[in-house]
Write an enzyme that holds these catalytic residues in place. Structure first.
Site, PDB file in Angstrom:
ATOM      1  N   LYS A   1       1.779 -15.554  11.783  1.00  0.00           N
ATOM      2  CA  LYS A   1       2.097 -14.134  11.639  1.00  0.00           C
ATOM      3  C   LYS A   1       0.881 -13.325  12.048  1.00  0.00           C
ATOM      4  CE  LYS A   1       3.623 -10.576   8.456  1.00  0.00           C
ATOM      5  NZ  LYS A   1       4.207 -10.261   7.150  1.00  0.00           N
TER       6      LYS A   1
ATOM      7  N   LYS B   1      -4.279  -5.285   7.936  1.00  0.00           N
ATOM      8  CA  LYS B   1      -4.150  -6.596   7.298  1.00  0.00           C
ATOM      9  C   LYS B   1      -4.933  -7.673   8.049  1.00  0.00           C
ATOM     10  CE  LYS B   1       0.286  -5.438   5.118  1.00  0.00           C
ATOM     11  NZ  LYS B   1       1.647  -5.904   4.778  1.00  0.00           N
TER      12      LYS B   1
ATOM     13  N   LYS C   1       5.753 -14.672  14.593  1.00  0.00           N
ATOM     14  CA  LYS C   1       6.088 -13.260  14.425  1.00  0.00           C
ATOM     15  C   LYS C   1       4.941 -12.401  14.903  1.00  0.00           C
ATOM     16  CE  LYS C   1       6.920 -10.141  10.648  1.00  0.00           C
ATOM     17  NZ  LYS C   1       6.836  -9.949   9.246  1.00  0.00           N
TER      18      LYS C   1
ATOM     19  N   TYR D   1      17.129  -7.566  14.076  1.00  0.00           N
ATOM     20  CA  TYR D   1      17.916  -6.388  13.697  1.00  0.00           C
ATOM     21  C   TYR D   1      19.062  -6.154  14.678  1.00  0.00           C
ATOM     22  CZ  TYR D   1      13.699  -5.879  10.954  1.00  0.00           C
ATOM     23  OH  TYR D   1      12.662  -6.129  10.092  1.00  0.00           O
TER      24      TYR D   1
HETATM   25  C1  PBG Z   1       5.773  -8.035   4.508  1.00  0.00           C
HETATM   26  C2  PBG Z   1       6.481  -8.182   5.799  1.00  0.00           C
HETATM   27  C3  PBG Z   1       6.289  -7.415   6.955  1.00  0.00           C
HETATM   28  C4  PBG Z   1       7.295  -7.780   7.844  1.00  0.00           C
HETATM   29  C5  PBG Z   1       8.047  -8.787   7.241  1.00  0.00           C
HETATM   30  N1  PBG Z   1       7.528  -9.033   5.978  1.00  0.00           N
HETATM   31  C6  PBG Z   1       5.327  -6.338   7.251  1.00  0.00           C
HETATM   32  C7  PBG Z   1       3.898  -6.586   7.112  1.00  0.00           C
HETATM   33  O1  PBG Z   1       3.404  -7.711   7.087  1.00  0.00           O
HETATM   34  O2  PBG Z   1       3.178  -5.571   7.003  1.00  0.00           O
HETATM   35  C8  PBG Z   1       7.517  -7.153   9.193  1.00  0.00           C
HETATM   36  C9  PBG Z   1       8.912  -7.175   9.721  1.00  0.00           C
HETATM   37  C10 PBG Z   1       9.207  -6.211  10.811  1.00  0.00           C
HETATM   38  O3  PBG Z   1       8.350  -5.448  11.304  1.00  0.00           O
HETATM   39  O4  PBG Z   1      10.371  -6.203  11.231  1.00  0.00           O
HETATM   40  N2  PBG Z   1       4.869  -9.000   4.131  1.00  0.00           N
END
Ligand code: PBG
Length: 329
Positions: free
Chosen positions: A196, A223, A254, A319
């Site tokens: 991620k 983050k 992701k 989505y």
């Molecule tokens: C939260 C989380 C996020 C997403 C999924 N779970 C956002 C983040 O890490 O700030 C992002 C999903 C998206 O943008 O569609 N931990």
């Protein structure tokens, strides 16, 4: 003798193109993200995600029935937590009667066969919008992992099929697997957000849940100390392999489209299913360009979904799931 290679023979009609197509898209390829809010009779459109909604529990029932009838059989649940329930410890996340726990029960009561996954993360519950406890300007690893493992068990108790930890703390998968097993939830699976990235493509999602990191004194507004650097490839493999060693049943990359090289790399390096999350910013870009008349919505959507599968995704959190199914079937 040398014959000219006639590659165009295999492209010469729709029939032959369909016959030899390497990648196809079906409803079984999708995990549908669902946003849930408190209240009654609420179906709120998310401004930066046109035609995507937050549902109150009564509306959620209608939505999951509709998804099931369309052949969409797996959902990933997120909740928007009211401000007054947020703190630094994510206490509300462990409430057995919290919104997430009620959402899981509602879905399972409405469509028992629906595969239900839940986002396990602290940010929607955090006053700081971080995926862990914040102390002295730092996101605490081990303290957060303890809370996340309890959250996983709380979701399992509510009846979830798989938990989907998206926090990126170290050692969380091991701790969650251990605690789930010790609590009798050995059948609850783990889909780990393994690779991620710290991505600006999550913007619209953070609008949807009001979960962006806050600009407070001494608190990081990004983050970067836990999500991965977009510049790195080998790190994605290391992260993913350690999640598998710790007990992940499914791993995830992701965002999607900007990271297809990583998807293929992971797919070639692991033997568990690989999921890809086509994130909110990817959705927003297509919707916005289509609204302006600059791109053909359906064609670009199908091209991107196909590209993600071709890169190696076993399934896609998207989505666009309903849009695709409506278009194709
Ligand atoms: C939260 C989380 C996020 C997403 C999924 N779970 C956002 C983040 O890490 O700030 C992002 C999903 C998206 O943008 O569609 N931990």
């Amino acid at each position: 003798m040398y014959f000219i290679k006639r590659h165009r023979r295999l492209r010469s009609s729709a029939a032959i193109r369909n016959l030899i197509r390497e990648t196809t898209v079906t409803p079984n390829d999708f995990l549908v993200p669902l946003f849930v809010v408190e209240g009654k009779n609420k179906k709120e459109e998310i401004p930066s995600m046109p035609n995507y909604f937050r549902y109150s529990l009564d509306h959620l029932k209608k939505e999951v029935k509709e998804l099931w009838n369309m052949g969409l059989k797996a959902v990933l649940v997120f909740v928007k937590v009211p401000d007054h329930l947020k703190d630094n410890q994510g206490k509300e996340a462990l409430n057995p009667n919290g919104l997430m726990q009620r959402a899981v029960k509602t879905i399972k009561e409405t469509v028992p066969e629906m595969l239900v996954m839940t986002d396990v993360a602290m940010d929607p519950y955090s006053i700081y919008g971080h995926d862990g406890v914040v102390k002295n300007g730092k996101i605490q690893n081990n303290e957060s992992v303890k809370i996340l493992a309890e959250m996983a068990c709380s979701h399992a108790e509510a009846g979830v099929d798989m938990i989907a930890p998206s926090d990126m703390m170290d050692g969380r998968i091991f701790k969650m697997r251990q605690q789930l097993d010790q609590s009798g939830f050995q059948d609850t699976g783990i889909m780990s957000y393994s690779a991620k990235y710290s991505s600006a493509f999550y913007g619209p999602f953070r609008d949807a849940l009001d979960s962006a990191p806050t600009a407070a004194e001494n608190i990081p507004t990004n983050k970067d100390t836990y999500q991965m650097d977009a510049a790195n490839r080998l790190e994605a493999i290391r992260e993913t392999i350690s999640d598998i060693e710790e007990g992940a049943d499914i791993v995830m990359v992701k965002p999607g489209l900007p990271y297809l090289d990583i998807v293929r790399e992971i797919k070639n390096n692991v033997q568990v299913p690989v999921a890809v999350y086509q994130v909110s910013g990817e959705y927003a870009m297509i919707k916005a360009a289509a609204e302006k008349g600059w791109l053909d919505h359906d064609a670009v959507m199908m091209e991107q979904i196909t590209a993600i599968k071709r890169a190696g995704a076993d399934f896609i959190a998207s989505y666009f799931a309903k849009d695709v199914v409506q278009l194709l079937f």
